[in-house]
Design a protein around this motif. Structure first.
Motif, PDB file in Angstrom:
ATOM      1  N   GLU A 136       0.049  21.768 -33.749  1.00  0.00           N
ATOM      2  CA  GLU A 136       0.503  20.615 -32.969  1.00  0.00           C
ATOM      3  C   GLU A 136       1.077  21.037 -31.619  1.00  0.00           C
ATOM      4  N   LEU A 137       1.833  22.140 -31.592  1.00  0.00           N
ATOM      5  CA  LEU A 137       2.389  22.600 -30.321  1.00  0.00           C
ATOM      6  C   LEU A 137       1.276  22.873 -29.313  1.00  0.00           C
ATOM      7  N   VAL A 138       0.280  23.610 -29.762  1.00  0.00           N
ATOM      8  CA  VAL A 138      -0.796  24.007 -28.859  1.00  0.00           C
ATOM      9  C   VAL A 138      -1.597  22.798 -28.379  1.00  0.00           C
ATOM     10  N   ARG A 139      -1.841  21.844 -29.264  1.00  0.00           N
ATOM     11  CA  ARG A 139      -2.727  20.733 -28.928  1.00  0.00           C
ATOM     12  C   ARG A 139      -2.017  19.536 -28.289  1.00  0.00           C
ATOM     13  N   GLU A 140      -0.722  19.345 -28.578  1.00  0.00           N
ATOM     14  CA  GLU A 140      -0.064  18.112 -28.163  1.00  0.00           C
ATOM     15  C   GLU A 140       1.104  18.283 -27.193  1.00  0.00           C
ATOM     16  N   ARG A 141       1.773  19.411 -27.223  1.00  0.00           N
ATOM     17  CA  ARG A 141       2.982  19.558 -26.406  1.00  0.00           C
ATOM     18  C   ARG A 141       2.640  19.794 -24.941  1.00  0.00           C
ATOM     19  N   ASP A 142       3.454  19.247 -24.043  1.00  0.00           N
ATOM     20  CA  ASP A 142       3.315  19.519 -22.614  1.00  0.00           C
ATOM     21  C   ASP A 142       4.221  20.679 -22.235  1.00  0.00           C
ATOM     22  N   PHE A 143       3.656  21.690 -21.604  1.00  0.00           N
ATOM     23  CA  PHE A 143       4.401  22.879 -21.224  1.00  0.00           C
ATOM     24  C   PHE A 143       4.629  22.885 -19.716  1.00  0.00           C
ATOM     25  N   GLY A 144       5.841  23.271 -19.321  1.00  0.00           N
ATOM     26  CA  GLY A 144       6.178  23.289 -17.909  1.00  0.00           C
ATOM     27  C   GLY A 144       5.709  24.528 -17.187  1.00  0.00           C
ATOM     28  N   THR A 145       5.444  25.600 -17.931  1.00  0.00           N
ATOM     29  CA  THR A 145       4.992  26.859 -17.338  1.00  0.00           C
ATOM     30  C   THR A 145       3.959  27.485 -18.265  1.00  0.00           C
ATOM     31  N   ASP A 146       3.306  28.544 -17.785  1.00  0.00           N
ATOM     32  CA  ASP A 146       2.465  29.339 -18.681  1.00  0.00           C
ATOM     33  C   ASP A 146       3.354  29.866 -19.804  1.00  0.00           C
ATOM     34  N   THR A 147       2.854  29.846 -21.035  1.00  0.00           N
ATOM     35  CA  THR A 147       3.704  30.144 -22.194  1.00  0.00           C
ATOM     36  C   THR A 147       2.951  30.978 -23.221  1.00  0.00           C
ATOM     37  N   VAL A 148       3.648  31.938 -23.815  1.00  0.00           N
ATOM     38  CA  VAL A 148       3.108  32.670 -24.953  1.00  0.00           C
ATOM     39  C   VAL A 148       3.883  32.238 -26.192  1.00  0.00           C
ATOM     40  N   ILE A 149       3.148  31.816 -27.208  1.00  0.00           N
ATOM     41  CA  ILE A 149       3.753  31.392 -28.473  1.00  0.00           C
ATOM     42  C   ILE A 149       3.634  32.548 -29.458  1.00  0.00           C
ATOM     43  N   VAL A 150       4.770  32.994 -29.960  1.00  0.00           N
ATOM     44  CA  VAL A 150       4.814  34.153 -30.853  1.00  0.00           C
ATOM     45  C   VAL A 150       5.019  33.673 -32.289  1.00  0.00           C
ATOM     46  N   CYS A 151       4.090  33.989 -33.160  1.00  0.00           N
ATOM     47  CA  CYS A 151       4.175  33.586 -34.573  1.00  0.00           C
ATOM     48  C   CYS A 151       4.800  34.703 -35.400  1.00  0.00           C
ATOM     49  N   ASP A 152       5.437  34.303 -36.470  1.00  0.00           N
ATOM     50  CA  ASP A 152       6.055  35.252 -37.391  1.00  0.00           C
ATOM     51  C   ASP A 152       5.014  35.675 -38.422  1.00  0.00           C
ATOM     52  N   GLY A 153       4.283  36.733 -38.119  1.00  0.00           N
ATOM     53  CA  GLY A 153       3.219  37.201 -38.997  1.00  0.00           C
ATOM     54  C   GLY A 153       1.892  37.267 -38.261  1.00  0.00           C
ATOM     55  N   PHE A 154       0.937  37.951 -38.873  1.00  0.00           N
ATOM     56  CA  PHE A 154      -0.374  38.072 -38.256  1.00  0.00           C
ATOM     57  C   PHE A 154      -1.094  36.725 -38.217  1.00  0.00           C
ATOM     58  N   LEU A 155      -2.069  36.615 -37.326  1.00  0.00           N
ATOM     59  CA  LEU A 155      -2.869  35.394 -37.210  1.00  0.00           C
ATOM     60  C   LEU A 155      -4.032  35.458 -38.205  1.00  0.00           C
ATOM     61  N   ARG A 156      -3.668  35.515 -39.484  1.00  0.00           N
ATOM     62  CA  ARG A 156      -4.651  35.625 -40.557  1.00  0.00           C
ATOM     63  C   ARG A 156      -4.113  34.882 -41.776  1.00  0.00           C
ATOM     64  N   SER A 157      -5.005  34.324 -42.564  1.00  0.00           N
ATOM     65  CA  SER A 157      -4.572  33.631 -43.775  1.00  0.00           C
ATOM     66  C   SER A 157      -5.725  33.551 -44.768  1.00  0.00           C
ATOM     67  N   LYS A 158      -5.397  33.818 -46.049  1.00  0.00           N
ATOM     68  CA  LYS A 158      -6.374  33.652 -47.116  1.00  0.00           C
ATOM     69  C   LYS A 158      -6.046  32.429 -47.958  1.00  0.00           C
ATOM     70  N   MET A 159      -5.097  31.615 -47.498  1.00  0.00           N
ATOM     71  CA  MET A 159      -4.646  30.469 -48.280  1.00  0.00           C
ATOM     72  C   MET A 159      -5.489  29.214 -48.058  1.00  0.00           C
ATOM     73  N   PHE A 160      -6.109  29.091 -46.886  1.00  0.00           N
ATOM     74  CA  PHE A 160      -6.934  27.918 -46.606  1.00  0.00           C
ATOM     75  C   PHE A 160      -8.185  27.934 -47.488  1.00  0.00           C
ATOM     76  N   ALA A 161      -8.550  26.781 -48.002  1.00  0.00           N
ATOM     77  CA  ALA A 161      -9.744  26.679 -48.838  1.00  0.00           C
ATOM     78  C   ALA A 161     -11.006  26.826 -47.980  1.00  0.00           C
ATOM     79  N   GLY A 162     -12.049  27.414 -48.589  1.00  0.00           N
ATOM     80  CA  GLY A 162     -13.341  27.520 -47.922  1.00  0.00           C
ATOM     81  C   GLY A 162     -13.259  28.123 -46.536  1.00  0.00           C
ATOM     82  N   LYS A 163     -13.867  27.436 -45.568  1.00  0.00           N
ATOM     83  CA  LYS A 163     -13.876  27.906 -44.187  1.00  0.00           C
ATOM     84  C   LYS A 163     -12.949  27.081 -43.302  1.00  0.00           C
ATOM     85  N   LEU A 164     -11.917  26.479 -43.924  1.00  0.00           N
ATOM     86  CA  LEU A 164     -11.008  25.622 -43.164  1.00  0.00           C
ATOM     87  C   LEU A 164     -10.215  26.409 -42.122  1.00  0.00           C
ATOM     88  N   PHE A 165      -9.908  27.675 -42.416  1.00  0.00           N
ATOM     89  CA  PHE A 165      -9.141  28.450 -41.436  1.00  0.00           C
ATOM     90  C   PHE A 165      -9.980  28.728 -40.189  1.00  0.00           C
TER      91      PHE A 165
END
Length: 370
Positions: A156-185
């Motif tokens: 939602e942040l990436v798709r909907e939020r308005d940013f005032g400057t160029d921004t890097v969003i840092v996630c807690d953990g790698f950008l990987r997941s085996k929890m999504f069903a099928g090819k949803l990820f």
């Protein structure tokens, strides 16, 4: 305590195994040797860095918790709260779905809007662990639910939020997941990339996404080989892309390294933000579609990491998000008191037992270590 005779036997067996497995280390040295020439310097860049963190259910430490209550809460490094709800081990999946999508399928929350994009109408379709049958459900489902909530807030942040400057969003953990069903990820990753593209087209803002894991099997496995080959011993901030062969050696499932269509959204880099050869090295995933812009992303993180506290040379935004998300001290006491109050009321005439238990030591076994 290990007896001297047993320790002698251990010494002998350890030496024997290391001697026989020495080729493994030699192979790893051969794999990391080319990285020395591929290591690049990080140049500082100025931009906004924010981080998202979910409250760790394992740190709740509630004294009265027969129902395995979990608080699902996601905040960012600026103290913005995006989700706050309570679940228990036996919370019906159908009830949870209703929190996010109304009866007509209209999304009500970030998780609901993510489900809408993925074209699913029930949580049981999002992850196999969300089994509608309570008795057949694994206890880990609550951790998966927390993870899905974090992915949804990022989406939602990436798709909907308005940013005032160029921004890097840092996630807690790698950008990987085996929890999504099928090819949803894989579809989720495409949605992130659409949002990033849309941000630039609409607002002329560049949004970058990366993730840092608390620990890394790649670093643990290759640390000695890297030190022997003087990889990343530079006296300036630097980074290097991790070859796929190194990830495949470490991870039990090959798809965790290379299945972009199903499990993987990031490309791994090893990064050092300090000027000393002895400064810590971190493993960071950069969104795969942005891997060629890694120098820019890591330049932003360099600026944020210079003031890292209490962990030096580690992104400050992620540390701040952890501080805001942690359920400790007064917050934990209030939640614990509320659980006791509700239990007391629900027990009626037996409610005084709760007050009696409050006066007892909740963990007498801990006295052994005091």
């Amino acid at each position: 305590m290990i007896e001297p005779a047993s320790f002698d036997k251990l010494q002998s067996e350890i030496k024997d195994r290391i001697d026989k497995d020495r080729k493994v280390l030699d192979d790893m040295r051969g794999e990391v040797r080319p990285l020395k020439g591929s290591t690049r310097r990080i140049h500082p860049r100025s931009a906004t860095a924010i981080s998202l963190v979910g409250t760790d259910g394992g740190n709740n430490q509630l004294r009265f918790d027969p129902f395995k209550i979990q608080l699902i809460r996601v905040v960012d490094s600026s103290r913005n709260e995006y989700c706050l709800e309570v679940i228990t081990q036996r919370t019906p999946i159908e009830e949870l779905t209703g929190r996010h999508l109304d009866a007509s399928g209209v999304p009500l929350t970030p998780l609901g809007r993510m489900m809408k994009y993925l074209e699913i109408s029930d949580l049981s379709d999002l992850a196999a662990t969300f089994n509608p049958e309570v008795e057949e459900r694994k206890s880990s489902w609550m951790n998966v639910y927390r993870e899905m909530t974090e992915w949804a807030v990022l989406f939602e942040l990436v798709r909907e939020r308005d940013f005032g400057t160029d921004t890097v969003i840092v996630c807690d953990g790698f950008l990987r997941s085996k929890m999504f069903a099928g090819k949803l990820f894989g579809k989720y990753r495409e949605g992130l990339e659409e949002g990033i593209k849309g941000q630039f087209e609409k607002n002329r803002r560049r949004i970058y996404v990366c993730g840092i894991a608390k620990t890394s099997g790649v670093l643990t496995t290759y640390r000695l080989a890297m030190k022997l080959e003087n990889v990343m011993n530079n006296t300036y901030p630097c980074f290097v892309e991790v070859p796929l062969v190194m990830e495949e050696r470490v991870y039990e499932w090959d798809e965790w390294a290379k299945r972009q269509d199903k499990f993987v959204a990031g490309k791994m880099f090893l990064v050092k933000f300090g000027n000393s050869a002895y400064d810590p090295v971190w493993a960071i995933d950069v969104l795969y579609s942005q891997k060629d812009e890694a120098p820019t992303v890591l330049g932003y993180l360099l600026q944020d990491s210079k003031d890292g506290f209490p962990v030096p040379l580690y992104p400050r935004c992620l540390q701040e998000a952890h501080e805001h998300a942690a359920l400790v001290d007064f917050d934990l006491e209030m939640l614990d008191d509320e659980i006791r109050r509700v239990l007391r009321d629900s027990l009626g005439d037996k409610g005084s037992i709760i007050d009696e238990m409050a006066l007892q030591d909740s963990d007498p076994a801990a006295q052994r270590y005091s």
